[in-house]
Design an enzyme around this catalytic site. Structure first.
Site, PDB file in Angstrom:
ATOM      1  N   GLU A  42       0.883  -1.181   0.000  1.00 49.59           N
ATOM      2  CA  GLU A  42       0.000   0.000   0.000  1.00 49.59           C
ATOM      3  C   GLU A  42       0.911   1.218   0.000  1.00 49.59           C
ATOM      4  OE1 GLU A  42      -3.371   0.232   0.034  1.00 49.59           O
ATOM      5  OE2 GLU A  42      -3.805  -1.906   0.109  1.00 49.59           O
ATOM      6  N   CYS A  82      -2.040   9.666   2.752  1.00 50.58           N
ATOM      7  CA  CYS A  82      -1.624   9.075   1.468  1.00 50.58           C
ATOM      8  C   CYS A  82      -2.586   9.383   0.329  1.00 50.58           C
ATOM      9  CB  CYS A  82      -1.454   7.574   1.610  1.00 50.58           C
ATOM     10  SG  CYS A  82      -2.923   6.760   2.225  1.00 50.58           S
TER      11      CYS A  82
HETATM   12  P1  NAD Z   1       8.162   4.516   5.123  1.00 47.07           P
HETATM   13  O1  NAD Z   1       8.213   3.762   3.862  1.00 47.07           O
HETATM   14  O2  NAD Z   1       9.301   5.399   5.488  1.00 47.07           O
HETATM   15  O3  NAD Z   1       7.980   3.534   6.370  1.00 47.07           O
HETATM   16  C1  NAD Z   1       6.997   2.517   6.428  1.00 47.07           C
HETATM   17  C2  NAD Z   1       7.495   1.348   7.270  1.00 47.07           C
HETATM   18  O4  NAD Z   1       8.671   0.802   6.687  1.00 47.07           O
HETATM   19  C3  NAD Z   1       7.842   1.681   8.716  1.00 47.07           C
HETATM   20  O5  NAD Z   1       7.273   0.703   9.569  1.00 47.07           O
HETATM   21  C4  NAD Z   1       9.356   1.622   8.756  1.00 47.07           C
HETATM   22  O6  NAD Z   1       9.861   1.127   9.969  1.00 47.07           O
HETATM   23  C5  NAD Z   1       9.705   0.649   7.651  1.00 47.07           C
HETATM   24  N1  NAD Z   1      10.986   0.967   7.010  1.00 47.07           N
HETATM   25  C6  NAD Z   1      11.482   2.206   6.737  1.00 47.07           C
HETATM   26  N2  NAD Z   1      12.679   2.106   6.089  1.00 47.07           N
HETATM   27  C7  NAD Z   1      12.930   0.779   5.972  1.00 47.07           C
HETATM   28  C8  NAD Z   1      14.000   0.027   5.393  1.00 47.07           C
HETATM   29  N3  NAD Z   1      15.046   0.616   4.830  1.00 47.07           N
HETATM   30  N4  NAD Z   1      13.924  -1.323   5.441  1.00 47.07           N
HETATM   31  C9  NAD Z   1      12.859  -1.930   6.008  1.00 47.07           C
HETATM   32  N5  NAD Z   1      11.829  -1.270   6.559  1.00 47.07           N
HETATM   33  C10 NAD Z   1      11.850   0.050   6.557  1.00 47.07           C
HETATM   34  O7  NAD Z   1       6.796   5.333   5.031  1.00 47.07           O
HETATM   35  P2  NAD Z   1       6.179   6.373   6.019  1.00 47.07           P
HETATM   36  O8  NAD Z   1       7.036   7.595   6.084  1.00 47.07           O
HETATM   37  O9  NAD Z   1       5.817   5.726   7.311  1.00 47.07           O
HETATM   38  O10 NAD Z   1       4.820   6.730   5.264  1.00 47.07           O
HETATM   39  C11 NAD Z   1       4.762   7.664   4.223  1.00 47.07           C
HETATM   40  C12 NAD Z   1       4.514   7.028   2.886  1.00 47.07           C
HETATM   41  O11 NAD Z   1       3.569   6.012   2.989  1.00 47.07           O
HETATM   42  C13 NAD Z   1       3.940   7.998   1.874  1.00 47.07           C
HETATM   43  O12 NAD Z   1       4.520   7.756   0.615  1.00 47.07           O
HETATM   44  C14 NAD Z   1       2.468   7.649   1.838  1.00 47.07           C
HETATM   45  O13 NAD Z   1       1.813   7.991   0.641  1.00 47.07           O
HETATM   46  C15 NAD Z   1       2.512   6.185   2.047  1.00 47.07           C
HETATM   47  N6  NAD Z   1       1.278   5.720   2.622  1.00 47.07           N
HETATM   48  C16 NAD Z   1       0.484   4.899   1.904  1.00 47.07           C
HETATM   49  C17 NAD Z   1      -0.723   4.475   2.447  1.00 47.07           C
HETATM   50  C18 NAD Z   1      -1.660   3.568   1.717  1.00 47.07           C
HETATM   51  O14 NAD Z   1      -2.587   3.082   2.340  1.00 47.07           O
HETATM   52  N7  NAD Z   1      -1.471   3.307   0.438  1.00 47.07           N
HETATM   53  C19 NAD Z   1      -1.085   4.905   3.702  1.00 47.07           C
HETATM   54  C20 NAD Z   1      -0.232   5.739   4.405  1.00 47.07           C
HETATM   55  C21 NAD Z   1       0.961   6.137   3.861  1.00 47.07           C
END
Ligand code: NAD
Length: 453
Positions: free
Chosen positions: A209, A243
């Site tokens: 997502e 998002c």
């Molecule tokens: P992110 O990708 O930074 O983090 C998401 C998760 O991934 C966290 O639990 C984090 O611990 C983990 N993570 C981060 N870096 C990692 C790595 N290198 N290796 C493994 N795991 C890792 O995202 P965010 O900042 O929490 O959220 C923002 C983004 O998420 C935006 O792009 C937004 O559009 C998207 N988003 C999408 C939805 C949806 O339902 N489609 C909902 C909310 C947010």
């Protein structure tokens, strides 16, 4: 307990078949509901500490979603899990064909910080409803909400069935080396890529997502008053850290001036001030600094003020924007709204068709042809005509991205299917067996087979 040990225990527990029992699933869904209700204040306090999100917004955009999901699955679990009869074709007569929804096994849910409760617990609700055991890894960026979820889950659920794991990138990287039956990830496209690669090592299926730049188009045939109000609400809810928020606007030139004035009026009426309980802070300094760099001061129509100490950024509208501006190069994910004007609806639609497929798209118009072109020509995860974001609130619609904005979907029956395997079972009668398919073959048998198939 080490996480590897929890995963092993969950796999062993799943094999006991207990999670397949509908009463067992319902009992734990009810338990999750009760645990959330008993700890509501703890959840409100934690999210307020993380980014100043109000009780009102937390209930309407997070807690109520989770409670409604639980209610939906408690009500529909029996019918969703019932084997579905399908027609049996001529070749397989005499026989009965059924599709059985079977749980996948052990699920890993990785949550995002921006709606930390909803995006972590809604996938957990449906994964449990579908009969799986689960590990939740909430986002460490919203540290207090992560700790609150870890506390309420681990104090109330057996770890071999449901476990919340506290950790950041290092812990998630370790977790991703283990084999799961499905990984459900919410977050950025960049990290989605990392998760997808890690999952491929174990041939683990994924739901991703993700995000993207979701456009909202406003044409001269729109109800401008309604459009302005709905857009301002959707964009500045959670300070734009949503998002599916409209990332940028495409406004027909002939109504632009009038429409911008309506946007300004709504911002004033909603009173998004630094101390306001209706307005959320930016999650951290890193995102704050990224966001203020996106504001080109020569293009500010309204807003532009910020307070680094309070992590406050005023709702900001930028005008005279073109595709080359910095603000158009990445998902904004904050309270900055760029406006591009256009004169020809079909041409502007063609321009956004050329971009990466967004998670959401919105059109404001009362023109039937425009509605049809938008729906049929533009590919996007999901969206609305004459509103923003509300499609998420209808459990009868799937929620998920397409292309760069994601893989797979959930909500309602779609979520149940996402966390189930559709197992095909053909049951044959043991009488009336013609020997037509068995060797030795002959031209005559082939003639009959050609007639049947
Ligand atoms: P992110 O990708 O930074 O983090 C998401 C998760 O991934 C966290 O639990 C984090 O611990 C983990 N993570 C981060 N870096 C990692 C790595 N290198 N290796 C493994 N795991 C890792 O995202 P965010 O900042 O929490 O959220 C923002 C983004 O998420 C935006 O792009 C937004 O559009 C998207 N988003 C999408 C939805 C949806 O339902 N489609 C909902 C909310 C947010």
């Amino acid at each position: 307990m080490e996480i590897q040990e929890v995963v092993s225990k969950q796999k062993a527990f799943f094999k006991t078949q207990q999670t397949k029992n509908i009463r067992f699933r319902k009992m734990y869904l009810e338990k999750l509901r009760d645990v959330i209700l008993q700890n509501e204040n703890l959840l409100y306090e934690a999210i307020y500490k993380d980014f100043g999100k109000s009780k009102f917004d937390t209930f309407t955009t997070e807690i109520s979603f989770i409670l409604n999901d639980i209610k939906y699955y408690l009500k529909n679990l029996k019918s969703l899990s019932k084997p579905k009869k399908v027609r049996t074709n001529l070749v397989n007569q005499i026989g009965k064909s059924r599709i059985h929804s079977e749980p996948l096994g052990n699920i890993l849910v990785i949550g995002a910080w921006n709606y930390p409760y909803q995006l972590s617990l809604s996938p957990i609700v449906v994964a449990l409803a579908a009969g799986n055991s689960c590990i939740l890894k909430p986002s460490e960026i919203a540290e207090n909400t992560m700790k609150a979820m870890v506390k309420i889950i681990n104090e109330n659920f057996p770890p071999e069935y449901l476990f919340a794991y506290e950790g950041g990138i290092d812990e998630t990287t370790e977790l991703l080396k283990l084999k799961f039956d499905k990984i459900f990830f919410t977050g950025s496209t960049k990290v989605g890529n990392i998760v997808y690669k890690a999952a491929a090592e174990n041939l683990t299926p994924v739901v991703l997502e993700l995000g993207g730049k979701s456009p909202a188009i406003i044409t001269k045939d729109a109800n401008l008053e309604v459009a302005a109000k709905r857009i301002i609400w959707g964009k500045f809810l959670n300070a734009g850290q949503t998002c599916v928020a409209p990332d940028y606007l495409l406004v027909e030139e002939s109504v632009q001036e009038q429409f911008l004035e309506m946007l300004r009026k709504n911002i004033q009426q909603f009173k998004y001030e630094p101390e306001s309980e209706h307005y959320t802070k930016i999650i951290n300094k890193k995102n704050f600094e990224r966001l203020i760099k996106l504001v080109n001061h020569e293009k500010i129509y309204v807003g532009g003020e910020y307070d680094e100490e309070k992590l406050y950024i005023e709702p900001t509208i930028l005008t005279n924007i073109n595709w080359k501006d910095d603000v158009m190069q990445e998902e904004i994910f904050g309270p900055i709204l760029p406006v591009i004007s256009f004169t020809n609806f079909n041409l502007i639609l063609n321009e956004i068709i050329e971009l990466e497929k967004p998670l959401a798209a919105y059109l404001f118009t009362n023109n039937a042809e425009e509605k049809e072109s938008f729906t049929n020509k533009l590919s996007f995860g999901g969206g609305c005509i004459n509103d923003v974001m509300m499609h998420l609130g209808n459990e009868n619609l799937p929620f998920g991205g397409v292309g760069n904005s994601g893989i797979g979907n959930y909500h309602g029956k779609f979520g149940f299917e996402t966390f189930s395997h559709q197992k095909a079972v053909l049951q044959r009668a043991t009488w009336g067996e013609p020997d037509i398919k068995y060797p030795p073959y002959s031209e005559k048998k082939l003639g009959w087979i050609k007639k049947f198939m």
